[in-house]
Design an enzyme around this catalytic site. Structure first.
Site, PDB file in Angstrom:
ATOM      1  CD  GLU A 242      -9.613  -1.615   8.357  1.00 41.80           C
ATOM      2  OE1 GLU A 242      -8.936  -2.279   8.773  1.00 41.80           O
ATOM      3  OE2 GLU A 242      -9.614  -1.151   7.121  1.00 41.80           O
TER       4      GLU A 242
ATOM      5  CD  GLU B  47      -3.020  -1.394   2.268  1.00 40.33           C
ATOM      6  OE1 GLU B  47      -2.671  -0.538   3.166  1.00 40.33           O
ATOM      7  OE2 GLU B  47      -4.028  -1.822   1.882  1.00 40.33           O
TER       8      GLU B  47
ATOM      9  CG  ASP C 103      -7.725  -5.662   4.985  1.00 37.76           C
ATOM     10  OD1 ASP C 103      -7.269  -5.591   5.971  1.00 37.76           O
ATOM     11  OD2 ASP C 103      -7.786  -4.320   4.518  1.00 37.76           O
TER      12      ASP C 103
HETATM   13  O1  GCW Z   1      -6.971  -2.951   6.411  1.00 35.81           O
HETATM   14  C1  GCW Z   1      -6.214  -2.122   5.690  1.00 35.81           C
HETATM   15  C2  GCW Z   1      -6.388  -0.744   6.184  1.00 35.81           C
HETATM   16  C3  GCW Z   1      -5.310   0.091   6.323  1.00 35.81           C
HETATM   17  C4  GCW Z   1      -4.247  -0.471   7.114  1.00 35.81           C
HETATM   18  C5  GCW Z   1      -3.964  -1.846   6.127  1.00 35.81           C
HETATM   19  C6  GCW Z   1      -2.726  -2.743   6.823  1.00 35.81           C
HETATM   20  C7  GCW Z   1      -2.537   0.475   8.146  1.00 35.81           C
HETATM   21  O2  GCW Z   1      -7.635  -0.351   5.618  1.00 35.81           O
HETATM   22  O3  GCW Z   1      -5.893   1.257   7.260  1.00 35.81           O
HETATM   23  O4  GCW Z   1      -3.101   0.307   6.820  1.00 35.81           O
HETATM   24  O5  GCW Z   1      -4.973  -2.744   6.333  1.00 35.81           O
HETATM   25  O6  GCW Z   1      -3.130  -3.707   7.512  1.00 35.81           O
HETATM   26  O7  GCW Z   1      -1.603  -2.273   6.697  1.00 35.81           O
END
Ligand code: GCW
Length: 715
Positions: free
Chosen positions: A427, A325, A399
């Protein structure tokens, strides 16, 4: 199939709200709705030490004295905690002694710091529990009945003291005790995603706990409360800053602040870890490269490690998100993840530190299916990592979705220590607005059978190093406490912090037992109310799945990860859209991850792979995760897939309303403030559950072309 055993949960809880309301008619302990307990703000978490109901009478005869002989800070914490806890629960002061043992003494110590413990014959039983484990025994000293809490380590003694307090706080028997406990994984840590500017990524409970501008001069009392909460449930480490890491955390200015925090945590056995930015050698080190094979870069990390350990001698290590990311990483220099991790690992090794390298990577070049990417990248690095590197893997391959099958790296990696990453901060699970207890989700994960070494190779056993030996074991929880009075935003989100810790301590505990413990310590001892709340918690995650992403659907969510957004088709990365995952069209819905599709199933061991591959054998809870099916596909219920989706969404939204009604029936049973605050959030949850149902069904209807029905209405 062991895997299916826990994945099917009945969707219907019809009549539940009514039944519980009826139960409420028989009020116990002479309590009436007019006599609600005094208001609480939730700030004391599960450490309220409220008198545990009628059990108190019996306890008063058993607990009459506190004996803690050690002189260390940790011994001081134990003494203080027993004075507060026992005094609070018994409703009277309990005298403290540092050597003379009276009848009813609660003696806590190690063979080193306590002549009394040293004089007892605890030998092998004690050493077998290790420095964080403990034994608790009801015994006699000079004919006097006493309770001994002992460990070979001071932190083990502290954990034992908390365990004894928990027995009382949950109204369990405290006579005839023969307890022996030890943690089943070594690293049990929280990961905070807190930024240096005080904001929290995916935090829903106010600003960051860490007051960087004031530190190191001003040390907030809240740091101690935080360490205390963690120690009470066996958490032994935390990384304080976001994995999307600001490199400045490694500057001398910030390290002094971090060291002040670590000093507060130390007596509680909570070790400091830091998230580091892979490009720190460039960003704050004055170098021109962060190439892990560059000597200057290796020197940077070696010097930085020495500097950190001079300030924080028990520093735990680095947590790293690299080439994920947008974060920098070794691939920027044509190096592997192992080469990237190893340069840091070599720097930390002489000091006993570790590198926790996250497996949350999903380079599109690796494979078209995001779910396939981490496995492909990490399996080919087996054997390449330094011994003090762990790979930290989210529970599922995408995720933190409301429901994912376990990540195939669990049971995949054999030579590389594999650490589990769970997410107590909700989240994708309603954040701090929906009541969702995650203990059941984690139980489902930990009891999933990887079949790595035949049947019974559950994720829990694998992570604990019981399937294959692992050099070091661990579990991390991405967590959200902030400055809100109740730490977590939603009062019930506290239960996820609690449950993560308890399951990290021992993955064999059930979600139900953990929920029960939490309720008794946090909310009430009144037995019928405990039953009703436990029932709500146990159903809550399945209810959430039903009104958001049932039958294996995933990522139908917008950028804030709260609200439905199934139409989301545009993003810089396809795997950040919803359409990439659901692939809805006139001919059907779902992601084909079988041999005719991305073949993700091949990353699992047989027979798990065969089960997921087969439309008939695949648990329906994961169906559209692995299969793309026509809207008229026949489901186990005899309904078509379309009707089943309609049924799930309607049932989920109706069950959310059931939670609200059930909670309303508890008015007067919980203090008015917390009752009201939870009720307000449930009201919002019910509204938003309805929005999920309507938006998702309305969206999919364009493709199915079928009427929206509610087959569950009269069920
Ligand atoms: O789930 C995603 C989140 C991001 C997060 C990423 C991760 C810290 O939306 O906010 O970044 O995973 O786990 O690195």
């Amino acid at each position: 199939m062991p895997m299916t055993r826990r994945t099917f949960v009945a969707t219907s809880v019809a009549g539940l709200a009514g039944a519980s309301a009826a139960n409420m008619a028989g009020l116990a302990w002479g309590q009436t709705a007019a006599q609600a307990p005094p208001d609480e703000d939730g700030s004391r978490l599960w450490l309220r030490y409220a008198p545990p109901g009628p059990a108190v009478e019996g306890y008063r005869g058993v607990v009459r004295q506190i004996v803690v002989q050690g002189g260390s800070d940790t011994a001081g914490v134990i003494r203080e905690e027993l004075v507060d806890g026992l005094g609070g629960m018994l409703g009277r002061e309990v005298p403290v002694s540092d050597g003379d043992v009276a009848e009813g003494a609660v003696i806590v110590g190690t063979p080193e710091n306590s002549s009394i413990v040293a004089g007892l014959d605890l030998g092998l039983e004690l050493s077998g529990q290790g420095t964080e484990g403990f034994v608790i025994r009801s015994t006699r000293i000079d004919g006097r009945p006493v309770t001994v809490v002992a460990s070979v380590g001071e932190i083990g003694a502290l954990y034992g003291a908390y365990h004894f307090l928990r027995l009382m706080a949950t109204a369990r028997p405290i006579t005839g005790l023969a307890v022996a406990e030890r943690p089943l994984v070594e690293i049990r840590m929280l990961n905070h995603w807190d930024n240096l500017d005080g904001s929290i990524e995916r935090g829903y409970a106010g600003r960051s706990l860490w007051q960087w501008e004031e530190l190191p001069d001003v040390v907030s009392p809240r740091y101690r409360e935080y360490a205390r909460a963690n120690a009470s449930v066996g958490i032994n480490g935390a990384s304080v800053n976001n994995v999307n890491a600001d490199a400045r955390i490694l500057t001398p200015e910030y390290l002094r602040k971090v060291a002040a925090l670590a000093d507060v945590w130390r007596p509680y056995g909570v070790r400091m870890y830091l998230s580091v930015n892979f490009a720190a050698p460039v960003a704050v080190g004055g170098l021109e490269t962060a190439d892990p094979l560059d000597d200057g870069v290796a020197g940077y990390w070696t010097d930085k490690a020495a500097e950190i350990y001079s300030l924080i001698p028990d520093f735990g290590g680095f947590l790293v998100k690299a080439n994920s990311e947008g974060q920098p990483g070794p691939k920027d220099y044509g190096r592997t993840h192992a080469e990237g991790a190893n340069v840091m690992a070599r720097a930390l090794a002489p000091h006993g530190g570790r590198v926790i390298w996250r497996a949350f990577i999903y380079d599109p070049e690796v494979d078209p299916d995001r779910a396939n990417r981490p496995y492909i990248e990490f399996m080919r690095l087996e054997g390449d990592f330094e011994p003090n590197v762990l790979v930290q893997i989210k529970n599922g391959a995408i995720d933190f979705q409301p429901r994912e099958p376990f990540h195939p790296l669990f049971g995949g990696l054999r030579e590389t220590p594999a650490m589990a990453e769970l997410q107590p901060t909700q989240e994708y699970l309603g954040q701090a607005r929906h009541l969702v207890y995650l203990g059941t989700m984690w139980e489902e994960f930990l009891t999933s059978d990887t079949h790595a070494e035949g049947p019974g190779s559950t994720v829990g056993r694998y992570v604990a190093g019981d399937v294959w030996p692992m050099r070091v074991t661990g579990m991390a929880g991405v967590t959200n406490p902030g400055l809100d009075a109740n730490w977590c935003g939603h009062h019930f989100s506290q239960s996820n912090w609690y449950a993560f810790a308890r399951l990290a301590w021992n993955h064999e505990q059930t979600a139900e037992a953990v929920a029960d413990e939490w309720i008794r310590q946090t909310l009430t001892h009144e037995p019928e109310t405990v039953d009703v709340i436990r029932g709500m918690m146990m159903r809550s995650r399945e209810i959430f799945v039903n009104y958001t992403m049932p039958c294996g659907l995933h990522h139908l969510i917008g950028g804030d990860h709260y609200a439905p957004m199934p139409q989301n088709a545009r993003s810089s990365r396809p795997s950040w859209t919803a359409t990439y995952y659901h692939q809805a069209a006139a001919d059907g819905v779902g992601f084909d991850r079988t041999g005719t599709g991305s073949n993700h199933v091949a990353q699992y061991h047989a027979p798990v792979r065969d089960m997921f591959s087969s439309v008939e054998a695949c648990p329906e809870t994961y169906l559209l995760w692995f299969h793309r099916l026509g809207w008229d596909h026949e489901m186990e219920s005899g309904r078509t897939l379309w009707e089943e989706l309609c049924a799930r969404y309607h049932q989920g939204a109706r069950d959310a309303a059931g939670l609200e009604e059930t909670w309303a029936s508890l008015e007067g049973r919980i203090d008015a403030r917390r009752h009201r605050e939870v009720a307000e959030r449930l009201d919002e949850q019910v509204r938003h559950a309805g929005e999920w149902r309507d938006q998702i069904l309305g969206y999919f209807q364009q493709f199915s072309g079928m009427d929206i029905v509610d087959p569950t209405r009269d069920a």
